[in-house]
Design a protein around this motif. Structure first.
Motif: not given
Length: 236
Positions: A117, A129-131, A134-135, A137-138, A160-161, A164, A208
């Motif tokens: 980071y 925090n991821p949306s 986004e989660l 997609d991960f 980002d990967t 998450m 986060m």
């Protein structure tokens, strides 16, 4: 290590190690259950590592020890009867899946996350925090993207990967597992492989904003363990 660290603040000391519980080696699993039992007894059921419920009510050793023995139809020591009842649950796919996710999603450890980071966002303070999208997609690209990364090499574009993945790992590390033990003397009682025999709860996603706190706590634990505690060899 965390258990030893909490001991300094007054927690009951315990030898319990999750690696033993997840090992799928019977001798080590028996040791893990025995260590959980000892912590449960010494703390009078206040430690978070193990809670015991009968008919939906949490019990404590000082209140319902004999009742637990009756429920388990214990012919020897109560802890031995509990161990016999729990061992089949530890061989189910649920625990293996949780263990794999805890490990695989935490490829860098908190130290690696903080380092990455700092490389990716040197002038940014605070993490969003991821949306949900986004989660999703991960998760959808977990095998094709995350599992294909070379975790020995840190690239800022992957921040980002990894963030998450770490949040999901922390979620699985902090979840609770419920084992529904049925009395063996009741005809037709559901088996360990029955639906709902194992339930995973407390799966709220970590935020986060806890990254910095985890990094600080990790540093404290390592320093305390290194300087004050007789080291224990951990076996994978």
């Amino acid at each position: 290590m965390h258990a030893r660290f909490k001991f300094k603040d007054g927690d009951v000391p315990t030898q319990y190690c999750p690696l033993d519980l997840y090992s799928r080696d019977e001798a080590r699993m028996r040791k893990a259950i025995r260590d959980l039992w000892n912590g449960w007894m010494q703390s009078d059921g206040t430690l978070n590592n193990m809670k015991v419920f009968i008919s939906g009510k949490m019990i404590r050793p000082s209140e319902s020890y004999s009742f637990l023995g009756e429920f388990l139809s214990a012919k020897t020591e109560v802890h031995e009867a509990l161990t016999t009842a729990l061992l089949p649950f530890l061989q189910t796919a649920a625990l293996k899946t949780i263990s794999n996710l805890q490990r695989s999603l935490d490829a860098l450890d908190i130290e690696g996350i903080v380092k990455l980071y700092a490389m990716a966002c040197p002038n940014t303070k605070g993490l969003g925090n991821p949306s949900l999208e986004e989660l999703q997609d991960f998760v959808a690209s977990y095998h094709s993207v995350y599992c294909a990364l070379d975790h020995s090499k840190l690239y800022p574009e992957n921040i980002d990967t990894y963030l998450m993945a770490y949040l999901l790992s922390a979620t699985f590390k902090d979840c609770s597992v419920i084992f529904r033990i049925h009395r063996s003397d009741i005809p037709g009682a559901p088996s360990v492989n029955s639906p709902h025999a194992v339930a995973i709860i407390d799966l709220d996603l970590k935020g986060m904003d806890r990254i910095e706190k985890w990094a600080h706590l990790d540093k404290q634990i390592v320093e305390y363990y290194r300087d004050r505690v007789q080291r224990k060899l951990c076996v994978e």
